[in-house]
Structure formats: C-alpha cells, structure tokens
Design a protein around this motif. Structure first.
Motif, PDB file in Angstrom:
ATOM      1  N   LEU A  75     -11.470   1.011   1.100  1.00 35.83           N
ATOM      2  CA  LEU A  75     -10.439   0.038   0.777  1.00 35.83           C
ATOM      3  C   LEU A  75     -10.976  -1.372   1.011  1.00 35.83           C
ATOM      4  O   LEU A  75     -12.012  -1.592   1.677  1.00 35.83           O
ATOM      5  N   LEU A  97      -2.373  -1.356  -2.835  1.00 31.87           N
ATOM      6  CA  LEU A  97      -1.981  -0.091  -2.209  1.00 31.87           C
ATOM      7  C   LEU A  97      -0.610  -0.255  -1.560  1.00 31.87           C
ATOM      8  O   LEU A  97      -0.434  -1.089  -0.683  1.00 31.87           O
ATOM      9  N   GLN A 108      -1.433   7.399  -0.960  1.00 29.50           N
ATOM     10  CA  GLN A 108      -2.374   7.151  -2.044  1.00 29.50           C
ATOM     11  C   GLN A 108      -3.801   7.024  -1.539  1.00 29.50           C
ATOM     12  O   GLN A 108      -4.727   6.899  -2.356  1.00 29.50           O
ATOM     13  N   ALA A 109      -4.030   6.977  -0.213  1.00 33.47           N
ATOM     14  CA  ALA A 109      -5.375   6.775   0.348  1.00 33.47           C
ATOM     15  C   ALA A 109      -5.668   7.892   1.326  1.00 33.47           C
ATOM     16  O   ALA A 109      -5.364   7.786   2.508  1.00 33.47           O
ATOM     17  N   ASP A 119      -7.304  -0.828  -3.475  1.00 32.70           N
ATOM     18  CA  ASP A 119      -8.200   0.322  -3.566  1.00 32.70           C
ATOM     19  C   ASP A 119      -9.486  -0.090  -4.255  1.00 32.70           C
ATOM     20  O   ASP A 119      -9.697  -1.262  -4.575  1.00 32.70           O
ATOM     21  N   THR A 173     -11.259   7.330   1.990  1.00 39.16           N
ATOM     22  CA  THR A 173     -11.121   6.416   0.852  1.00 39.16           C
ATOM     23  C   THR A 173     -11.560   5.013   1.268  1.00 39.16           C
ATOM     24  O   THR A 173     -11.080   4.479   2.263  1.00 39.16           O
TER      25      THR A 173
END
Length: 451
Positions: free
Chosen positions: A434, A422, A427-428, A416, A432
């Motif tokens: 990355l 990750l 969670q993303a 992340d 988001t």
C-alpha cells in the motif's frame, strides 16, 4: 222352472283370471298402500338380475316378498335366512300366478328401527338447545403440534389415522387416548376421556373416531352425554365415526365432521410435500425480488457515485481556478483597452496642443492628463484588489473542503498498488503493498496478518 238337464243362462259380467287378478291387485294396493311388517327372513335369493327375493314369516304365517334394483343395492347389510328384519312395503298381487306378495321399499334390522327413531329424537332435542349451531364451531389450528386421538387402541381406525399423519406431516406428535368404542361401558369412558383431555390442555385438537359398523355398533357416539362432552370441550374436536354415509350425534356436536378416519387425518395436518413446493415457489419469488431490488440499488449507487465524483473538491477547485483565470484575463483585457483608449485620447490632445502652442493650455492639459492618469491607476488598483479578495475567499473555501486540509490534521489517505483509494480493510489482505499519503510526503506500507 228350468230342467236340471239344461244349463242355466250365463251372467253378462264374466271375469277372466287376468281380470280377476288385476281387480284384486287394485283393491289391495288401494286399501294398503304402504305398510311396515316385522318378521323373520327365509328363502332369501339374489339372482344375477340383482333383485332380492325372500319370504317373511312369523310363528303363524308367511308371505312372499321382492325388492327390486336399485333399492336392493342400497341395503346396509347382507340379508340372510334367519335374520329378524323390519320391512316397509307395498301390498300387491303377482298377476301372472295370482300370488299374494309384498314389494319392499326399505329393509333394516328389526332393532335398528327403534335405534333410528331414538337417534332422530335426540338429534332434534339437542339441535333445539343450540348444540349444533354453526356459529359455535371453532376453526382448527393450521399447524397442530400435538393431536389427541380418542379411539380404541387396537381398532383399524387408529392404524389408518397414524398412517396418514406419518405420510402427510411427520412433525406432528400423536397421543392415543384409548377408550372402548362399543358396548355399555363406551359412553362413560369416552365422556371421561374428553373431560380429562380438555382439563389437561395438552393437545391442539382432539380426534374422536372409530371404524364403520351398524347403527347399534355406533350407539356409543349417539349418546347424549358424549354429545354434551364434545360440546363442552375446551379443545376443538373433530369427529370421524363410521363410514362416509354414517352420521352420529357426536358428528353434529363436534367442531368439524370428517367422512372417515383417514379423511379426518388429512383435515388435521397439511401435506408436507405440497407445503414444501409452496415454500420453494415463495423462495424463488423472494430471490427474484431480491435480485431486482439489488440491481436497482446498484444502479442508484452508481448514479450517486458519478454525482459525487463530479462534485469532489478537486473538481470544484479546478473549475474555480478556471473561472478565476477567465476573470483575470477579462480584467487585463479591459484594463488594456482603457489604457489604449486613454493613450489615444492623449495622443489627440497632444496633437492639438502642438497645433495651438499655448503654454498655459499645455500646462492645463498636462495637469488634466496627470489627474486622469491617477484616476485610471486608482481604478485599476481597486479592480485588482477586488479580484485578489475574491481569489482569496475562493481559495479559503476550497481549502476548507480540500482533503489536503484533512491531511494537515494528522490523517492519511491510503492507496492500493493501482492508485485507488482504499475504503475497506477487507480489500487489502495480508501481504498487500500500500501507499499512504500524508500532509508532507508519502509512506510505502505492507499489510500484515498481526492484529
């Protein structure tokens, strides 16, 4: 001869009225200690003292009687003029007025005594057959879904039962099975309904009930056929006939006897409010247990994660590199020390040769020096080869567990924006940014909401 004008001499044993009445009372009580008398009530009175005074008569005679407290308060009916009753009494004499009277111990309606004896005889006979044995009593279902109530559809008993059931357990389904509960047609109707309900097997439990009344009113539930039908029912039967002090043959034959119809309803279903409180307490205990278990598991996961971080390939590779560097430093130090010692020895030999000046000895020493030098170099090369071999083995072992080798096979590690690895797509969220590390180079990524 005594003159008629002079009184005769009185006898020695002269009785007073009190003595006479006391003597007569004793004779009566000894001769007739307890008798049963049947007759019609008249002149019934109950003063503020609570005692009961009345006259018992028939077509040819009458006798005064009294029933004192507390026995007068135990009567199951209210005595009134014209009633035909059966009285158990002691025969006596009221001494202050010299009046013959009865002191009643028990009173019942005249027909009730016969019914009571029939009741006791039937009860004893069925008990001897085993119809009332406690071992055959079946437990009631804890949560009855459907209850069949065998009673009069218009009586007070069904209203009390339905009121209690609605208040305590609204989920139960109640089916009223109407029958007459009094009169000659009541026993066969009750037997037929019991057999019909037993054969249908629609109910979890049956309630046989009616309100209070005299012994004659309750005779339908003291019928032998009714008792045998209750005993033969394939469904558990609860009997609640009359008031709390009333007992019927059906009560003894049933699986459970309740004092009143309302009490029977309370026995058939649980209290919803109490059950709700019990469930809430259980839920609180379950949540507390779950919280403690989750806390314990979280601590265990943290401990395992710490151990995993300590044993990851990068950490092991760094430790092995440090160990290899330490071994190399020790090896170089040992080689340097041996070289220094040999040089020192050579210097000493050279000094000795210079001191002796023999040419042959010098040549010999030179050869020995060359041999020692070769031996030393071979030893050094052998030690270096072993160290390099150990280093290559360690490098291959580290390469096997290194995530870089995984990247070489076409995988990638996603980070992340904070550089954390990750592990879960949740969670993303969409949008988001990355960063993906490949075997060669890195890629900048952004999550989209497309599948």
């Amino acid at each position: 001869m005594h003159s008629p004008d002079h009184p005769t001499t009185p006898p020695r044993n002269v009785l007073t009225p009190s003595m006479l009445n006391r003597l007569v009372r004793g004779l009566l009580e000894d001769a007739l200690p307890l008798v049963w008398i049947e007759g019609e009530l008249c002149n019934v009175s109950r003063p503020a003292s609570g005692h009961l005074y009345f006259t018992l008569k028939d077509a040819g005679a009458q006798v005064r009687a009294a029933m004192f407290k507390p026995k007068s308060g135990w009567l199951r009916f209210k005595p009134a003029d014209g009633m035909h009753v059966l009285v158990r009494a002691r025969v006596g004499l009221y001494e202050p007025r010299g009046e013959f009277q009865l002191v009643a111990e028990h009173m019942e309606l005249a027909g009730e005594g016969v019914l009571r004896r029939q009741f006791e005889q039937l009860k004893a006979r069925l008990d001897a057959e085993g119809l009332f044995e406690a071992s055959r009593k079946r437990p009631l279902p804890r949560y009855a879904r459907r209850i069949g109530v065998i009673t009069s559809a218009t009586g007070a008993a069904i209203r009390d039962v339905l009121s209690v059931l609605r208040r305590r357990w609204p989920l139960v389904e109640v089916e009223v099975l109407p029958v007459p509960v009094q009169g000659r047609e009541a026993p066969p109707a009750i037997v037929a309904m019991l057999r019909k309900a037993s054969a249908a097997a629609r109910h979890d439990v049956l309630l046989l009930t009616r309100g209070g009344g005299s012994l004659e009113d309750l005779m339908a539930f003291n019928d032998e056929a009714v008792a045998r039908a209750v005993h033969a029912s394939a469904i558990p039967v609860v009997s609640a006939v009359g008031h709390e002090i009333d007992f019927s043959i059906a009560d003894f034959a049933a699986d459970l006897r309740a004092a009143t119809p309302s009490a029977a309803a309370e026995l058939l279903v649980p209290d919803a409010q109490a059950l709700r409180r019990h469930l809430e307490q259980g839920l609180q205990r379950l949540r507390l247990l779950q919280s403690r278990r989750l806390q314990s598991q979280t601590q265990r996961v943290d401990h395992l994660l710490a151990r995993l971080q300590a044993q990851r390939p990068q950490a092991r590779l760094a430790r092995d590199r440090e160990r290899l560097a330490a071994l190399q430093r020790r090896l170089h130090a040992a080689l340097h020390e041996r070289l220094r010692l040999h040089a020192h020895r050579l210097d000493r030999l050279h000094a000795r040769l210079l001191a002796q000046h023999p040419r042959q000895r010098l040549l010999l020493l030179q050869r020995r020096l060359a041999e020692r030098e070769r031996s030393l170099r071979q030893c050094m090369n052998h030690r270096i080869d072993r160290a390099q071999l150990t280093l290559r083995h360690s490098a291959r072992a580290l390469q096997a567990v290194s995530p870089l080798a995984t990247l070489e096979r076409g995988y990638a590690i996603v980070f992340d924006r904070d550089g954390h690895v990750l592990r879960d797509a949740r969670q993303a969220p969409a949008g988001t940014p990355l960063r993906a590390r490949l075997a060669e180079g890195e890629l900048s990524l952004r999550v989209t909401d497309e599948p």
